[in-house]
Design a protein around this motif. Structure first.
Motif, mmCIF file in Angstrom:
data_model
loop_
_atom_site.group_PDB
_atom_site.id
_atom_site.type_symbol
_atom_site.label_atom_id
_atom_site.label_comp_id
_atom_site.label_asym_id
_atom_site.label_seq_id
_atom_site.Cartn_x
_atom_site.Cartn_y
_atom_site.Cartn_z
ATOM 1 N N THR A 195 3.594 3.496 1.434
ATOM 2 C CA THR A 195 2.680 4.206 0.534
ATOM 3 C C THR A 195 1.891 3.223 -0.324
ATOM 4 O OG1 THR A 195 4.177 6.102 0.434
ATOM 5 C CG2 THR A 195 2.539 5.902 -1.323
ATOM 6 N N ALA A 196 2.568 2.196 -0.816
ATOM 7 C CA ALA A 196 1.881 1.170 -1.600
ATOM 8 C C ALA A 196 0.806 0.475 -0.767
ATOM 9 C CB ALA A 196 2.896 0.148 -2.125
ATOM 10 N N MET A 197 1.075 0.274 0.529
ATOM 11 C CA MET A 197 0.092 -0.345 1.420
ATOM 12 C C MET A 197 -1.144 0.537 1.577
ATOM 13 S SD MET A 197 1.031 -3.354 2.337
ATOM 14 C CE MET A 197 1.602 -3.488 0.632
ATOM 15 N N VAL A 198 -0.946 1.850 1.586
ATOM 16 C CA VAL A 198 -2.080 2.774 1.685
ATOM 17 C C VAL A 198 -2.962 2.672 0.434
ATOM 18 C CG1 VAL A 198 -2.765 5.202 1.806
ATOM 19 C CG2 VAL A 198 -0.914 4.349 3.259
ATOM 20 N N PHE A 199 -2.333 2.573 -0.729
ATOM 21 C CA PHE A 199 -3.100 2.408 -1.962
ATOM 22 C C PHE A 199 -3.868 1.082 -1.943
ATOM 23 C CE2 PHE A 199 -0.573 5.919 -3.286
ATOM 24 C CZ PHE A 199 -1.209 6.483 -4.381
ATOM 25 N N LEU A 200 -3.209 0.023 -1.474
ATOM 26 C CA LEU A 200 -3.883 -1.274 -1.370
ATOM 27 C C LEU A 200 -5.007 -1.214 -0.344
ATOM 28 C CD1 LEU A 200 -3.833 -4.181 -2.409
ATOM 29 C CD2 LEU A 200 -2.215 -4.739 -0.571
ATOM 30 N N PHE A 201 -4.807 -0.431 0.717
ATOM 31 C CA PHE A 201 -5.841 -0.209 1.724
ATOM 32 C C PHE A 201 -7.115 0.326 1.076
ATOM 33 C CE2 PHE A 201 -8.106 2.656 4.548
ATOM 34 C CZ PHE A 201 -8.153 1.989 5.769
ATOM 35 N N GLN A 202 -6.971 1.264 0.144
ATOM 36 C CA GLN A 202 -8.129 1.849 -0.519
ATOM 37 C C GLN A 202 -8.915 0.802 -1.316
ATOM 38 O OE1 GLN A 202 -8.625 4.503 1.012
ATOM 39 N NE2 GLN A 202 -8.281 6.212 -0.361
ATOM 40 N N ILE A 203 -8.209 -0.140 -1.903
ATOM 41 C CA ILE A 203 -8.875 -1.193 -2.670
ATOM 42 C C ILE A 203 -9.661 -2.104 -1.736
ATOM 43 C CG2 ILE A 203 -8.502 -3.195 -4.158
ATOM 44 C CD1 ILE A 203 -6.066 -1.690 -5.305
ATOM 45 N N PHE A 204 -9.045 -2.518 -0.629
ATOM 46 C CA PHE A 204 -9.759 -3.361 0.334
ATOM 47 C C PHE A 204 -10.944 -2.611 0.945
ATOM 48 C CE2 PHE A 204 -5.965 -6.131 0.449
ATOM 49 C CZ PHE A 204 -6.611 -7.357 0.365
ATOM 50 N N LEU A 205 -10.806 -1.298 1.107
ATOM 51 C CA LEU A 205 -11.917 -0.501 1.612
ATOM 52 C C LEU A 205 -13.085 -0.541 0.628
ATOM 53 C CD1 LEU A 205 -12.835 1.494 3.862
ATOM 54 C CD2 LEU A 205 -11.964 3.338 2.412
ATOM 55 N N GLY A 206 -12.781 -0.418 -0.658
ATOM 56 C CA GLY A 206 -13.829 -0.463 -1.672
ATOM 57 C C GLY A 206 -14.547 -1.787 -1.732
#
Length: 315
Positions: free
Chosen positions: A172-183
């Motif tokens: 789940t933490a990786m998914v949140f970090l994914f959103q940051i890299f997407l931005g």
């Protein structure tokens, strides 16, 4: 109500004096007779003459090659938008609760809460490009974003393969970090790049075509993801991790850097030709030098200082 018209629009419609005034404001000059204003004015006029030389726009121009490389530009417009959707972004943004519940084994209520928090992270991350796009350029952000997205999904898949609850929270933490890299890259740049890489004559069509492919890929990803999750569960992360890893060499080899270039310089961005349009062999993917920088160097190197007007005429 408060912004002036584009100088290119004004000059193209016969309002040369008004266009020169806008250029003077943009260049922070007191007079329209300043050499910098005259240089930009002349470049715009020359560009407009070149664009109108072939007559009205014809759709077959989108398939033209040669130095102008319209077909190459359209392919890049489409490509960056297809790449955006096959990062797996909308697997998360549309279906986050489904992902949390069906791949990580979390409860329905917790999955809904985490889905809302994921959306908030997405919103916050969308502000990052305001400070990074023009500072670092398009290519570095796209490649950094793709690398980060790939690593996030690889780590998430590795954690979920253990089948433990702590690992699910780590994923789940990786998914949140994914959103940051997407931005950082693949959220904003696919909406900017088509307009920047296209010449003025095909810009509207390039943006429209790229948007069409973007939303068709949104449809495809959102339709494919639920059955994929139902059949292979967390392994769907591996598929999108591979896609993201593939985007890095594609951007490096084929996508020229557009940061800081003027519209007239974009016309010459593929003058080097070749399979990659000169991108592969150009440092940082910058296939065309900024004319202003070259002009300044020439002025500094001239004995006793050369007249800026002569430099303007040369370019």
């Amino acid at each position: 109500m408060v912004l002036p018209d584009s100088p290119r629009w004004l000059i193209a419609h016969g309002y040369k004096d008004e266009g020169a005034q806008v250029i003077a404001m943009l260049e922070d000059r007191d007079s329209t007779d300043h050499p910098d204003v005259i240089r930009v004015l002349n470049e715009i006029q020359a560009s407009l003459e070149q664009e109108s030389a072939g007559g009205p726009f014809r759709y077959r121009e989108l398939f033209e090659g040669g130095p102008i490389g319209n077909f190459r530009r359209i392919c890049l417009c489409i490509g960056v938008n297809v790449m955006q959707q096959f990062t797996g972004a909308n697997m998360i943004n549309y279906l986050a609760p489904v992902v949390y519940q069906n791949t990580m084994g979390l409860s329905r209520d917790l999955s809904l809460i985490l889905g809302g928090c994921t959306a908030i992270t997405y919103m916050v991350a969308s502000f990052i490009p305001l400070w990074t796009v023009d500072r670092f350029g398009r290519r570095p952000l796209l490649m950094t974003s793709a690398a980060g997205l790939s690593v996030c999904f690889i780590v998430a898949a590795a954690l979920l393969s253990t089948g433990t609850r702590p690992a699910a929270f780590g994923a789940t933490a990786m998914v949140f970090l994914f959103q940051i890299f997407l931005g950082i890259g693949y959220l904003p740049i696919p909406w900017l790049y088509p307009a920047e890489i296209s010449t003025t004559k095909i810009r509207a069509r390039g943006s429209a075509i790229s948007s069409f492919f973007n939303w068709m890929c949104v449809f495809a990803v959102v339709e494919m993801t639920p059955p994929a999750i139902a059949n292979i569960s967390w392994r769907v992360f591996i598929i999108f991790a591979i896609f993201n890893a593939c985007w890095i060499p594609l951007v490096y080899a084929f996508f020229p850097e557009t940061k800081g270039l003027e519209l007239e310089e974009i016309d010459h961005i593929f003058d080097k030709g070749g399979i990659t349009g000169g991108v592969w062999e150009s440092k940082g993917g910058r296939t065309v030098e900024k004319r202003r920088d070259v002009g300044i160097d020439a002025d500094i190197n001239a004995e006793g200082g050369s007249d800026i007007r002569e430099d303007t005429e040369k370019f």
